[in-house]
Design a protein around this motif. Sequence first.
Motif, PDB file in Angstrom:
ATOM      1  N   LEU A 367       0.796  -1.229   0.000  1.00 48.93           N
ATOM      2  CA  LEU A 367       0.000   0.000   0.000  1.00 48.93           C
ATOM      3  C   LEU A 367       0.824   1.273   0.000  1.00 48.93           C
ATOM      4  N   GLY A 368       2.140   1.144   0.178  1.00 47.92           N
ATOM      5  CA  GLY A 368       2.962   2.343   0.224  1.00 47.92           C
ATOM      6  C   GLY A 368       2.971   2.952   1.612  1.00 47.92           C
ATOM      7  N   GLY A 369       3.193   4.241   1.688  1.00 46.03           N
ATOM      8  CA  GLY A 369       3.308   4.910   2.974  1.00 46.03           C
ATOM      9  C   GLY A 369       4.752   4.948   3.444  1.00 46.03           C
ATOM     10  N   ASP A 370       4.938   5.359   4.680  1.00 47.77           N
ATOM     11  CA  ASP A 370       6.283   5.540   5.236  1.00 47.77           C
ATOM     12  C   ASP A 370       6.558   4.527   6.325  1.00 47.77           C
ATOM     13  N   LEU A 371       7.770   4.002   6.338  1.00 51.77           N
ATOM     14  CA  LEU A 371       8.262   3.145   7.404  1.00 51.77           C
ATOM     15  C   LEU A 371       9.351   3.891   8.158  1.00 51.77           C
ATOM     16  N   LEU A 372       9.255   3.873   9.482  1.00 52.48           N
ATOM     17  CA  LEU A 372      10.229   4.578  10.312  1.00 52.48           C
ATOM     18  C   LEU A 372      10.652   3.633  11.426  1.00 52.48           C
ATOM     19  N   ARG A 373      11.949   3.547  11.675  1.00 48.55           N
ATOM     20  CA  ARG A 373      12.463   2.702  12.752  1.00 48.55           C
ATOM     21  C   ARG A 373      13.015   3.596  13.853  1.00 48.55           C
ATOM     22  N   LEU A 374      12.497   3.420  15.058  1.00 55.41           N
ATOM     23  CA  LEU A 374      12.892   4.249  16.191  1.00 55.41           C
ATOM     24  C   LEU A 374      13.726   3.413  17.151  1.00 55.41           C
ATOM     25  N   ALA A 375      14.903   3.904  17.469  1.00 55.06           N
ATOM     26  CA  ALA A 375      15.776   3.221  18.414  1.00 55.06           C
ATOM     27  C   ALA A 375      16.159   4.228  19.490  1.00 55.06           C
ATOM     28  N   LEU A 376      15.594   4.063  20.680  1.00 56.86           N
ATOM     29  CA  LEU A 376      15.799   5.004  21.776  1.00 56.86           C
ATOM     30  C   LEU A 376      16.669   4.383  22.857  1.00 56.86           C
ATOM     31  N   SER A 377      17.485   5.217  23.463  1.00 59.91           N
ATOM     32  CA  SER A 377      18.327   4.776  24.581  1.00 59.91           C
ATOM     33  C   SER A 377      18.257   5.817  25.684  1.00 59.91           C
ATOM     34  N   GLU A 378      18.417   5.354  26.922  1.00 59.60           N
ATOM     35  CA  GLU A 378      18.441   6.279  28.057  1.00 59.60           C
ATOM     36  C   GLU A 378      19.597   5.925  28.972  1.00 59.60           C
ATOM     37  N   VAL A 379      20.064   6.925  29.687  1.00 55.87           N
ATOM     38  CA  VAL A 379      21.215   6.747  30.572  1.00 55.87           C
ATOM     39  C   VAL A 379      20.779   6.017  31.837  1.00 55.87           C
ATOM     40  N   THR A 380      21.550   4.986  32.213  1.00 53.64           N
ATOM     41  CA  THR A 380      21.285   4.239  33.446  1.00 53.64           C
ATOM     42  C   THR A 380      22.614   3.967  34.153  1.00 53.64           C
ATOM     43  N   PRO A 381      22.566   3.701  35.473  1.00 51.87           N
ATOM     44  CA  PRO A 381      23.807   3.382  36.209  1.00 51.87           C
ATOM     45  C   PRO A 381      24.467   2.124  35.642  1.00 51.87           C
ATOM     46  N   LEU A 382      25.773   2.160  35.581  1.00 49.03           N
ATOM     47  CA  LEU A 382      26.567   1.021  35.111  1.00 49.03           C
ATOM     48  C   LEU A 382      27.730   0.871  36.088  1.00 49.03           C
ATOM     49  N   GLY A 383      27.477   0.113  37.149  1.00 44.09           N
ATOM     50  CA  GLY A 383      28.453   0.079  38.231  1.00 44.09           C
ATOM     51  C   GLY A 383      28.520   1.450  38.891  1.00 44.09           C
ATOM     52  N   ARG A 384      29.761   1.999  39.009  1.00 43.85           N
ATOM     53  CA  ARG A 384      29.922   3.324  39.594  1.00 43.85           C
ATOM     54  C   ARG A 384      29.832   4.412  38.535  1.00 43.85           C
ATOM     55  N   LYS A 385      29.610   4.008  37.296  1.00 45.64           N
ATOM     56  CA  LYS A 385      29.527   4.970  36.202  1.00 45.64           C
ATOM     57  C   LYS A 385      28.156   4.871  35.535  1.00 45.64           C
ATOM     58  N   GLY A 387      25.874   4.357  31.675  1.00 44.77           N
ATOM     59  CA  GLY A 387      25.919   3.876  30.293  1.00 44.77           C
ATOM     60  C   GLY A 387      24.561   4.002  29.646  1.00 44.77           C
ATOM     61  N   TRP A 388      24.503   3.734  28.359  1.00 51.57           N
ATOM     62  CA  TRP A 388      23.245   3.814  27.610  1.00 51.57           C
ATOM     63  C   TRP A 388      22.549   2.458  27.627  1.00 51.57           C
ATOM     64  N   ARG A 389      21.253   2.473  27.966  1.00 55.74           N
ATOM     65  CA  ARG A 389      20.441   1.261  27.894  1.00 55.74           C
ATOM     66  C   ARG A 389      19.431   1.447  26.770  1.00 55.74           C
ATOM     67  N   SER A 390      19.478   0.534  25.814  1.00 58.57           N
ATOM     68  CA  SER A 390      18.612   0.649  24.647  1.00 58.57           C
ATOM     69  C   SER A 390      17.260   0.009  24.907  1.00 58.57           C
TER      70      SER A 390
END
Length: 401
Positions: A367-385, A387-390
Amino acid sequence: MSEHPWLTIIGLGEDGPDGLSPASLAALEAAEIVMGPPRHLSLLPDLHGETRVWPVPFADGVAQLMALRGRRVAVLASGDPFWFGAGRVLARVLAPEEWRAFPGLSCFALAANRLGWALETTTCLGCHAAPLSRLRPHLHDGARLIVTLRDATGPEALAAYLDAQGFAESRLHVMEALGGPRERVTSWTAAELEEHAEAEFAAPLCVAVAVAGAGRAMPKAGGLSDDWFDHDGQITKRPVRALTLSTLAPRPMEHLWDIGGGSGSIAIEWLLTHPMTEATTVEIDPARAARITQNAARLGVDRLRVEQGDALEVIDRLAPPDAVFVGGGLSEALLQRLSERAKGARLVANAVTLESEMLLTQWQARLGGDLLRLALSEVTPLGRKRGWRSSYPIVQWSVTL
């Protein structure tokens, strides 16, 4: 419109016939039957015609009025019949040539003039037959509202509602019987009015509210924070919701189908964009359907229609949509049914699983139209530092069917 229609709608103020125009008085004198609430009828002098009390509920009076078609009838309404009044209902069931209207001063105009408020910057709301939650989208520090209320208990209930929303400092100008000999205006903060529960007021009344306080204001941009909604985890998250609403592109007078409603967040935000939008959400889970209803009422859009059931069975009985969002229950059968039942509508569908992503890819090829892929990440604790969690990527298909 005919020069002499059988029905005349007359806006009557608290000053009775003294505030009527010559044309209104002439119509009243010429009427064979005058219908109106007891309070309005009591304001009139003796008339040549018969008087009839408009019954409760209001719809019963409409049926009685229709039985009088062809006779000369006058119906009394408060102030301006077409501002949260009876005029809209009557005009909807009558042909244009059957009626005429002579408006009086609305309570909104009278209240604004008493206080020196500019009506164009004041929000006017009719809560005499609607829940106080209709105020929620309009509450922010500095806002000015004029609200009609059902009866004398309304000011106390309004004060309690404002306090519960964090606006106890709001100034409430309670205005009773505006424009008549019984007119009285008293001013309270919401907190003061709650403390004086014994205060007595007389209908008809409206309340002008100068909103003040540190309560939470609802943003006007699409994509409310997730914590505005009660949910069980089944919710279109804020960033994806903002993009989805932008793609759905709500417009006044348009009707949305929200399929797989979850928390109802998409349909609710669609309705928040404009008071003349409509939406129906379809949710198969009864607990979630009930939660959607509660969310909509709490956020001031109780006009949301909620249909509990399987979308393939429900959508055949729905009014045609202008836009469709599929957030859950995506399947080949559903897309096929939508392509038949929602022709011309804007469709937006979000997919998370590989199977549903493949399905959207196949339909986009057809049918056509638009396809969009969204990949979001947010900052979370990674040990004492940190990192990005997808998050799981989301594929969105948008098309006009």
